[in-house]
Design an enzyme around this catalytic site. Sequence first.
Site, PDB file in Angstrom:
ATOM      1  N   GLY A 159     -53.319 -43.027   3.492  1.00 50.30           N
ATOM      2  CA  GLY A 159     -53.579 -41.733   2.879  1.00 50.30           C
ATOM      3  C   GLY A 159     -52.630 -40.635   3.333  1.00 50.30           C
ATOM      4  CG  ASP A 160     -49.295 -39.417   6.686  1.00 49.11           C
ATOM      5  OD1 ASP A 160     -49.874 -38.519   7.323  1.00 49.11           O
ATOM      6  OD2 ASP A 160     -48.062 -39.468   6.545  1.00 49.11           O
TER       7      ASP A 160
END
Length: 209
Positions: A159-160
Site C-alpha cells: 500500500g506504500d
Amino acid sequence: MMAMEFKRRIAAAEKHLAAADARLKPLIQKYSPCSIAPHDGHYGELVGSIVSQQLSTKAAATIWKRVLEVFNGQVPVPRQLLQADTEKLRACGVSYQKIGYMKDLAAHILDGRLDMAHVASLPNDELIEQLVAVKGIGEWSAHMFMIFSLGRLDILPVGDLGIKKGMMKLYGLSGLPDRQAIERIAGHNNWRPYHSVASWYVWKSLDNA
C-alpha cells in the site's frame, strides 16, 4: 539478533536480489548497504508513528518533542498515556483524533490485545491482525513497523505510495501498480524471502539527489 548477524543477512539478501532482478542490481551497487536495522524501542515507535501521521518530518519532530516534554522527556508508558490530560496533549499540537488513537494503543497494550512482550516473535499475520485492531494503525503502518522497527526482511508494503511510484518507474509501467501487480512483479523477480530489502532499494530509486 546480534548486529553482525543481521548485517550478514542483509548482505545475503543483496546478493540474492542482485542475481535475481536485473532492475535492482544497479541500485544495489549504487546504494548498498541497505540501512534496515531492528531496534528494541517498539512501543515508542508505535506511539511516534501515530503522532507523525500525515505530517512533514519537521512538524512531526517538533510535536513529538513537545509530547515528550509533557512526560519529563520520556516516552510515556501505556498507563501514563491512558491517564494523560487530553488538553495538555492537544496543546502540543496533537489532534483530538490522534490523541484518541494513542490512548487506544495504550488500552490495547494494557489489556493484552496487543502483545508487546512478544511482538518481535509473533508470526506476521498474527502481528498485523493485532496492530490494525488499534485505531489509527492500518496495514501500511504495520508494514513500516515490521520492516524498520522489527527488521523483518520479507515484508512487501503493497500500500506504500513510494513503492508504487518506484516500481512504475523502475519496471516501465504505464500507471501506479495495484496490490496484485506489485505482488506479481515481486514474484516474477524472485524477491522472496527478501521483500523488505527489495522494497528499500525501490524507495532509493526515487532519490533524485
